[in-house]
Design a protein around this motif. Structure first.
Motif, PDB file in Angstrom:
ATOM      1  N   GLU A  27      31.151  40.096  39.202  1.00 54.76           N
ATOM      2  CA  GLU A  27      31.784  40.330  37.907  1.00 54.76           C
ATOM      3  C   GLU A  27      32.481  39.048  37.463  1.00 54.76           C
ATOM      4  OE1 GLU A  27      35.802  42.406  36.525  1.00 54.76           O
ATOM      5  OE2 GLU A  27      34.351  43.892  37.260  1.00 54.76           O
ATOM      6  N   ALA A  28      32.042  38.503  36.344  1.00 48.85           N
ATOM      7  CA  ALA A  28      32.633  37.271  35.812  1.00 48.85           C
ATOM      8  C   ALA A  28      33.389  37.579  34.528  1.00 48.85           C
ATOM      9  CB  ALA A  28      31.538  36.243  35.543  1.00 48.85           C
ATOM     10  N   TRP A  29      34.578  37.010  34.417  1.00 51.67           N
ATOM     11  CA  TRP A  29      35.327  37.096  33.172  1.00 51.67           C
ATOM     12  C   TRP A  29      35.013  35.830  32.385  1.00 51.67           C
ATOM     13  CZ3 TRP A  29      40.895  38.922  34.872  1.00 51.67           C
ATOM     14  CH2 TRP A  29      40.770  40.115  35.598  1.00 51.67           C
ATOM     15  N   VAL A  30      34.417  36.036  31.239  1.00 51.62           N
ATOM     16  CA  VAL A  30      33.869  34.921  30.461  1.00 51.62           C
ATOM     17  C   VAL A  30      34.585  34.839  29.123  1.00 51.62           C
ATOM     18  CG1 VAL A  30      31.798  34.037  29.334  1.00 51.62           C
ATOM     19  CG2 VAL A  30      31.618  35.117  31.584  1.00 51.62           C
ATOM     20  N   ASP A  31      35.093  33.647  28.808  1.00 56.72           N
ATOM     21  CA  ASP A  31      35.738  33.404  27.518  1.00 56.72           C
ATOM     22  C   ASP A  31      34.784  32.576  26.666  1.00 56.72           C
ATOM     23  OD1 ASP A  31      37.329  32.848  25.357  1.00 56.72           O
ATOM     24  OD2 ASP A  31      39.075  32.196  26.519  1.00 56.72           O
ATOM     25  N   ILE A  32      34.302  33.164  25.570  1.00 62.01           N
ATOM     26  CA  ILE A  32      33.361  32.432  24.720  1.00 62.01           C
ATOM     27  C   ILE A  32      34.073  31.687  23.593  1.00 62.01           C
ATOM     28  CG2 ILE A  32      31.510  34.049  25.283  1.00 62.01           C
ATOM     29  CD1 ILE A  32      31.843  35.263  22.488  1.00 62.01           C
ATOM     30  N   ARG A 110      40.516  38.860  22.595  1.00 59.26           N
ATOM     31  CA  ARG A 110      39.447  38.320  21.758  1.00 59.26           C
ATOM     32  C   ARG A 110      38.688  37.220  22.488  1.00 59.26           C
ATOM     33  NH1 ARG A 110      37.384  37.110  16.697  1.00 59.26           N
ATOM     34  NH2 ARG A 110      36.982  34.882  16.332  1.00 59.26           N
ATOM     35  N   GLY A 111      37.368  37.339  22.471  1.00 60.49           N
ATOM     36  CA  GLY A 111      36.511  36.308  23.049  1.00 60.49           C
ATOM     37  C   GLY A 111      36.291  36.426  24.543  1.00 60.49           C
ATOM     38  N   VAL A 112      37.017  37.337  25.205  1.00 57.70           N
ATOM     39  CA  VAL A 112      36.894  37.476  26.665  1.00 57.70           C
ATOM     40  C   VAL A 112      36.053  38.712  26.979  1.00 57.70           C
ATOM     41  CG1 VAL A 112      38.123  37.838  28.838  1.00 57.70           C
ATOM     42  CG2 VAL A 112      39.057  36.281  27.112  1.00 57.70           C
ATOM     43  N   TYR A 113      35.041  38.505  27.805  1.00 56.03           N
ATOM     44  CA  TYR A 113      34.127  39.566  28.198  1.00 56.03           C
ATOM     45  C   TYR A 113      34.065  39.658  29.720  1.00 56.03           C
ATOM     46  CZ  TYR A 113      32.233  39.371  23.407  1.00 56.03           C
ATOM     47  OH  TYR A 113      32.077  39.402  22.045  1.00 56.03           O
ATOM     48  N   LYS A 114      33.735  40.848  30.180  1.00 60.47           N
ATOM     49  CA  LYS A 114      33.383  41.025  31.583  1.00 60.47           C
ATOM     50  C   LYS A 114      31.855  41.102  31.674  1.00 60.47           C
ATOM     51  CE  LYS A 114      37.464  43.441  33.398  1.00 60.47           C
ATOM     52  NZ  LYS A 114      37.948  44.674  34.100  1.00 60.47           N
ATOM     53  N   VAL A 115      31.296  40.228  32.500  1.00 62.35           N
ATOM     54  CA  VAL A 115      29.849  40.205  32.713  1.00 62.35           C
ATOM     55  C   VAL A 115      29.598  40.583  34.169  1.00 62.35           C
ATOM     56  CG1 VAL A 115      27.762  38.797  32.743  1.00 62.35           C
ATOM     57  CG2 VAL A 115      29.481  38.441  30.952  1.00 62.35           C
TER      58      VAL A 115
END
Length: 726
Positions: A27-32, A110-115
């Motif tokens: 599980e990666a926390w990704v900030d786009i 905002r902009g942060v997703y869990k992948v």
């Protein structure tokens, strides 16, 4: 915030079942960042670059549920975190690590997703995550990206960490029967099953493979002596001390002969059909390099065969074939080998190839074979001349259906004589479909830890389910054996420690050797072996590895589920005590109780079809999880008038509740009192209601486990509630 880049801000390895799936994921926390304002349909050329680099993306169904689904999302507009998910999956697939599962979900920030993506091998998935980020950024920025190089690096990493093919096929077969597997080392040592019902494998050896039998099998002369004494046909021969002795033995036995190392394997150092002293001298030197002693024995005419015996039964057989080249009067033998033999697509250096390359410079046996025919590797044979290159090393042609029953019985007897539960029996016969005696065939070796690849990926013929045969040997289906012990998982906002300890206490009284991992510590048979907080993956793992444990009870906190996953794949009983409406874990992007339901349901999702979920009927968030359970449900509640409980009883379901101060077990409208609550001492009157709820949950679990009512009563009445107050 206006920068248009992707930052990986956190990575969690969820090593067991989790909020995403039953399997381990990364599980990666990704900030786009500023790319939140740039969906894919607004970036010129992005679609074309991604599909050119990764054409396999067309197979990704995504949420649309059909081939090309992800590409449709890409055309319509989706965000970089979602794209990263699919690119990571595809890179892993291209590297040979199939990973069909993936999810990308936006957080409150905002902009942060869990992948989250399926991670069969964590190091490979971590590398694929980084490569996916770089590839997506290259596609967004219209920069070059070397996909082949990235995949090659992932494949090399996978080769270094993955199980070998023999072990992997056994583990896969276990998974088909829902037998859990735990890898115990970086190598091929694997535990199948849990606790006292576990078995261990190491490639094609098991915990029932005797060390004595393995030692016997490695001593070819001793093996032959034992087989001969029991009437198994073997070629006569003996150990020789030097070249002169080898020639004397050959004369005594009668030419032609075989010269081989006494403790070699995989055919290394074996020379056959030797008819001259010079050949025997050269063969002796070759065998001497491969083993401690050298054997000379009678040559048996025919093809080499390998029969796999598992649990006293032959389950697969493969035949060997010699390798030859035909001269054209122009090319050297080395060139002919490359053109006529090594060009076969079935040959290669990886496990995907059933046949090995013939490498003259690296194989002294090939050079010896050529010299016996008067050739060197650089020699140019006449046009039409056949040159024998290799006699051994090609046992990869399936003949399982052709084996005569007497031959199969002889192979099984040989394995039993040596004492091996799994054996590779090598024999030579002109026709595997005829008894050995009538054709002068013989068994020449019995090997421990046989390779399975020749049966899994034969050069010709069908693959054989040898992994399944080994699993069925270890866990007989006729005995309904699946390697599982009763596992109980307890989750909830409050009371879970007390409930876990109560259940462990009741199982102990029922005669089980109980392993308990909870916030109060790690307990084995009610003895504290670790007094720290042990409601975590590592402690659960320790319990499941313990060969004494016959039942396990685990407390599962929200944080453990979210950051580690659970150590067990499924459970016999899953308990959810409650969900506090004020619960949240904002640092893990879980904002409220509604989102906490997705965390708590993990425990319910893991209940086996023959298992039971024990749920709080008075908590609507918990009660609604009943529909998610693969097994049956036992509801508990202080009040028997709860509508959910009443409806469940009306359908014949099981419930635990309080009636006139007694704990009652009810199946439909039939009910039995098992405990008078007036006999339970609770020091703090304010804790009477919580203590009662905990008792009801524990009683429900004990009932699901088949513990008798008198033991339930005795266990709860003697439980020290004061020492387990939280």
């Amino acid at each position: 915030m206006n920068k248009k880049t992707i930052d990986i801000i956190n990575v969690l390895s969820l090593r067991g079942p989790n909020i995403w799936t039953y399997r381990p994921v990364l599980e990666a926390w990704v900030d786009i960042n500023g790319l939140e304002d740039s969906p894919s349909n607004t970036i010129p050329g992005l679609y074309e670059r991604l599909t050119a680099w990764l054409p396999g993306l067309i197979e990704h169904r995504c949420g649309i549920g059909e081939r090309g689904g992800f590409l449709q999302r890409l055309r319509d507009g989706t965000w970089p975190a979602h794209i990263m998910e699919h690119v990571m999956i595809e890179l892993q697939n291209l590297a040979g690590m199939q990973s069909g599962f993936g999810k990308a979900r936006q957080t409150q920030q905002r902009g942060v997703y869990k992948v989250a993506v399926r991670a069969r091998h964590e190091p490979v998935s971590r590398a694929a995550l980084a490569a996916a980020r770089d590839l997506v950024m290259a596609a967004i920025e219209d920069k070059p990206f070397d996909v082949d190089a990235a995949v090659a690096q992932l494949r090399a990493l996978l080769d270094s960490v993955a199980l070998g093919p023999s072990t992997a096929c056994i583990v896969d077969a276990a998974a088909e029967r829902r037998i859990p597997a735990i890898r115990l080392s970086e190598g091929n040592l694997v535990q199948l099953g849990y606790g006292a019902r576990q078995r261990r494998i190491w490639t094609a050896e098991t915990d029932a493979t005797s060390a004595i039998a393995e030692s016997i099998s490695s001593d070819k002369d001793l093996t032959k002596s034992l087989l001969q004494s029991c009437g198994v046909p073997v070629p006569e021969g003996r150990i020789v001390e030097n070249i002169e002795d080898a020639w004397e033995a050959a004369e005594d036995i009668g030419l032609p002969v075989v010269v081989k190392p006494s403790d070699g394997n995989h055919g290394r150092g074996v020379s056959t059909d030797l008819k001259t002293r010079s050949d025997i001298e050269a063969a002796f030197r070759l065998a001497e390099q491969e083993g401690s002693e050298v054997i000379v024995e009678r040559f048996v005419a025919g093809n080499e065969h390998r029969l796999l015996v598992v649990g006293g039964r032959m389950v697969a057989a493969a035949r060997g074939e010699t390798a030859s080249v035909i001269g054209d009067g122009k090319a050297s033998i080395t060139q002919l080998i490359n053109d006529q033999i090594n060009s076969d697509p079935r040959r290669g250096t990886t496990e995907d190839h059933p046949l090995n390359l013939v490498l003259v410079d690296e194989d002294p046996a090939v050079r010896l074979e050529l010299s016996r025919q008067g050739f060197s590797p650089d020699a140019v044979p006449p046009a039409g001349a056949a040159v024998l290159v290799q006699r051994n090393g090609n046992v990869a042609f399936d003949v399982t259906d052709l084996v005569h029953p007497e031959v199969a019985a002889a192979a099984a007897l040989a394995a039993r004589i040596v004492g091996l539960d799994i054996a590779g029996v090598d024999l030579v016969a002109a026709d595997i479909g005829r008894p050995l005696a009538e054709q002068g065939g013989a068994i020449v070796e019995v090997n421990a830890g046989p390779g399975l690849l020749m049966h899994l990926k034969p050069a010709d013929g069908p693959a054989r389910p040898v992994g399944r045969a080994i699993v069925d040997h270890l866990f007989p289906a006729t005995q309904n054996s699946n390697g599982r012990i009763p596992v109980v998982g307890v989750a909830g906002s409050a009371g879970k420690t007390v409930v876990a300890r109560l259940i462990a206490r009741l199982l102990h009284l029922h005669g089980a050797y109980v392993g308990l991992a909870c916030s109060d510590g790690l307990y084995l048979r009610e003895r504290a072996v670790d007094t720290r907080d042990c409601a975590d993956w590592q402690a659960m793992h320790r319990v499941l590895l313990n060969r004494s444990v016959t039942a396990a009870v685990f407390e599962n906190g929200w944080r453990t589920i979210l950051t580690e996953g659970l150590a067990y794949d499924r459970c016999q009983v899953g308990v959810v005590t409650n969900i506090d409406p004020q619960d949240s874990l904002p640092e893990l992007h879980v904002a409220d109780a509604e989102q906490m339901v997705n965390v708590a349901r993990t425990q319910v999702d893991l209940v086996l079809p023959e298992g039971v979920a024990v749920l709080n009927a008075a908590d609507p968030l918990v009660a609604e999880m009943a529909a998610l359970c693969d097994g049956s449900v036992i509801f508990f509640s202080i009040s028997w008038e709860i509508p959910v409980l009443a409806a469940h009883r009306a359908k014949g379901g099981r419930c635990v509740f309080v009636d006139n101060g007694h704990v009652v077990l009810a199946t439909g409208m039939d009910q039995t009192s098992v405990l008078d609550l007036d006999n339970i001492v609770v020091a703090d009157p304010l804790q009477r209601v919580p203590a009662t709820q905990n008792i009801l949950a524990a009683v429900g679990a004990a009932w699901a486990l088949g513990i008798p009512g008198d033991l339930i009563r005795a266990g709860i009445q003697t439980f020290d509630f004061a020492s387990a107050a939280h």
